[in-house]
Design a protein around this motif. Sequence first.
Motif, PDB file in Angstrom:
ATOM      1  N   SER A 142       0.745  -1.337   0.482  1.00 50.69           N
ATOM      2  CA  SER A 142      -0.007  -0.122  -0.061  1.00 50.69           C
ATOM      3  C   SER A 142       0.946   0.745   0.222  1.00 50.69           C
ATOM      4  N   LEU A 167       2.138   1.605  -3.091  1.00 50.19           N
ATOM      5  CA  LEU A 167       1.314   2.118  -4.246  1.00 50.19           C
ATOM      6  C   LEU A 167       0.515   3.200  -4.104  1.00 50.19           C
ATOM      7  N   ASP A 168       0.762   3.822  -3.131  1.00 50.12           N
ATOM      8  CA  ASP A 168       0.833   5.356  -2.479  1.00 50.12           C
ATOM      9  C   ASP A 168       2.190   6.230  -3.643  1.00 50.12           C
ATOM     10  N   VAL A 187      -3.074   4.806  -8.402  1.00 51.78           N
ATOM     11  CA  VAL A 187      -3.507   3.288  -7.803  1.00 51.78           C
ATOM     12  C   VAL A 187      -5.494   4.181  -7.164  1.00 51.78           C
ATOM     13  N   ARG A 237      -8.749   3.116  -6.038  1.00 58.27           N
ATOM     14  CA  ARG A 237      -9.603   2.014  -4.991  1.00 58.27           C
ATOM     15  C   ARG A 237      -9.824   0.789  -5.304  1.00 58.27           C
ATOM     16  N   ARG A 268      -5.879  -1.005  -6.244  1.00 55.41           N
ATOM     17  CA  ARG A 268      -5.195  -1.109  -4.862  1.00 55.41           C
ATOM     18  C   ARG A 268      -5.867  -2.398  -3.977  1.00 55.41           C
ATOM     19  N   SER A 289      -7.750   8.060   1.594  1.00 54.54           N
ATOM     20  CA  SER A 289      -8.400   8.144   0.307  1.00 54.54           C
ATOM     21  C   SER A 289      -8.276   9.183  -0.325  1.00 54.54           C
TER      22      SER A 289
END
Length: 819
Positions: free
Chosen positions: A762, A765-766, A771, A773, A776, A810
């Motif tokens: 995560s 990906l951040d 990306v 939701r 992800r 988010s």
Amino acid sequence: MSQWWEYPALPRRPGERAILKAKAICGGGRTGRLAKPVGPRRRLQLRGAPTLLALTWTFAPIPTSAPAPPAMDSATRDKMQPALPPGSSCPGPEWPEQERAEQLARGAALKWASGIFYRPEQLARLGQYRSREVQRTCSLEARIKSVVQSYLEGVKTGVRQLAWALEAVQGAREALGQAHGLLWGMAEAAQTLEPLREQVVQHKQLQAMSQLLPRLRAVPAALAHTQTLIDAQRLLEAYVSLRELEQLQEETWAPLGGLELPVFEGLGPLAEALGQAVEAAAGAAGRLAREDPALLVAAMRVAEVDAGRTTSLEQAARDWRQRCLRALQEGLEQIHFGTPLQPGPGALAEWLEALRVALPAELAAAEALVAPCCPPHYNVVRLWAHTLHSGLRRCLQQLLEGPQLEAADAFTLLHWALHVYLGPEMMGSLELGPEADVSDLEPLLTLENIEQLEAIFVAKVQASVAQWLQKALDGDVAEWGREQEPDTDPSGFYHSPMPAIVLQILEENIRVTRMVSESLQRRVHGMALSELSAFLRSFSDALIRFSRDHLRGEATAPHYVPYLLATLNHQSALSSSVSVLQPDWVAPGALAPVEAALDELQRRICRLVLEALLAELQPLFAALPSRRWLSSPELLDDVCERTASFCQDFRHVRDPAVQLLLAEAERTVVLQYLRALMQGRLVCRGADERTQAAERLRHDAAQLRELFLGLVRIWGLEESVQCAPVLLALRELLNLRDPTLLGLEVAGLRQQFPDVSEDHVSALLDLRGDVSREQRLAALSSLQAGPQPSPPAGGRALFSLVPAPAPPLSSCLPSGSCA
């Protein structure tokens, strides 16, 4: 001459006559037939026959082989005839059962006669039966008469002999009475002669005294002369004079009835003085054999001659032979093992060395000098050897019961008793004969003594070793705060004599015990390993205190890292040389605890060194990643420069510790790099920034690789760079242009690094910033899909050591990392 029927019948048991009559009746006529009744006429005709038969069979048959009785005159026979009642021609019944027996016999005779004469034609034969019965009756009467006469003559002979015996007894009684009277008379006469007897005894004593008086007058002078001979050590002449006086005492003792004359009162002390002189000469046998052997021979001869002495006096045996043997033993023990000669503290080695020289010389002197002066049955050499052995054994027992020995004394005593004493230098010498063999005797030290000495030695050595090891550690720790760097050897490696000192102390203590026994060697080996483990724990604790004091500023070390690296060399030296503590007889796994302690010490030193490296790199990684990091390699250049500068001191560390240290340094740098990436300080705004970030990861991986490969090549080490590839794997995840394929990349990342978690993915990906939701969730779900990958062989965890931040929201907040 009286008729035979006038004599009484021989006595029989009750019922015996009836049985005899019944047997006679059954044997004289027909048997097996029942008698038939007869008429009155026949009863009258046969009435006399049964009576005759019954009278005839009243007497039982007597064996004809009985001895004939002696002749008896008529007068004696008349006296022995019983008186009969008037009107009877035969004696009456002797028992109450006789009448009944007569009746039974008559009835049986009548029954027999009735059966025989039942028919009339048989009555014609009545005369024949009658004559036959008359003949049988006459025969029986003759036999009975013969037997009765034989018994009567025997009785007559017995009566005559009894009469003679009575006369002899009466004569003997009269003679005894006369003798008794004479004895009483003699006793009275003897009492009147008692004073005369006493006078006779006194006369004999006076006569003997008058004959021995000249010799008795010379006794005091003889006693004084004998004492003079004893004082002059003329033992043989003194013994001859003593024996003459004792013989004179025996000659006077018997005539005087055991009376002891006062003139002989000094004879007992004189004999004791001579015995003491003989005993003293035997006690100094070793010295006299060299200086005055004649005196020793005289003492031995006196003891031997006195052993065969016999006396009529009630005196205890002097037993000078046994006293001489005891004196020989006691004198020998006193020479070598007397109380003044026993060793004091610290003098045991010198005492044992003196015994090593003195005991064989004593045995040789006994064989050459003392043995010829003593009787052969003394077995002087054997006696000497056994006496010395027993004395030495007793002395050692007293020594062990006293104050506790020091380690050196305990070791010396063990080695001397187990190897030197029975070895060729002492009792096992070929110059000594078989009589000096003491191997079959009890050992000098029992098993309990050996156990006691070994325990003393191990305890003392353990305390000494612990003290020396602590002293060596304290000396090395004291150098860690110096102003100058650690000392180096000619090869440029940090060096200290401490490891060599530690191993030398332990190895020498193990090696020297090989001279004593295997059990002691095993004990000391176990003690050495135990003390080495304790030393390593103390070493590790000292490092922890050194590091804590330095980091807290309490005792700042100018050369903190170099001395840590020097301790790593110490650990390497101990690890490479600890095999000297494992002899061939030790089990293979005996060093496992020590090796484990060394490995733990190595890990602790490496951790302290890497903590120091991390303290220098953490300020640099605080600005990574950032926009500046995307556009410029300066940040990583500073990291590489600081790392290269820090690792320059690694050249003073020996291989393989430096190889491990470089690998751990690379790993530390990469882990710090991953921690910085996971902090979420940067989020890419577009594809260009993602491309820049991927390119920066590739460049940083190559730069880090080149850094550590350069260090390895400079020091000639084996290339083992393994941690940089993780940055290349992260580069592929950032460089992916289609987000829908992120699941495949995440699955590939998981295959290479199984310890990667959802939080780590995560965070990465951040970092992409593009990306959604759903994408992800799809990418994270790929971590759970498929079988759990196994960790690579030889691989170590990376991501599990990197703390992952909490999952981000988010949307970006104003205070977030996107701002």
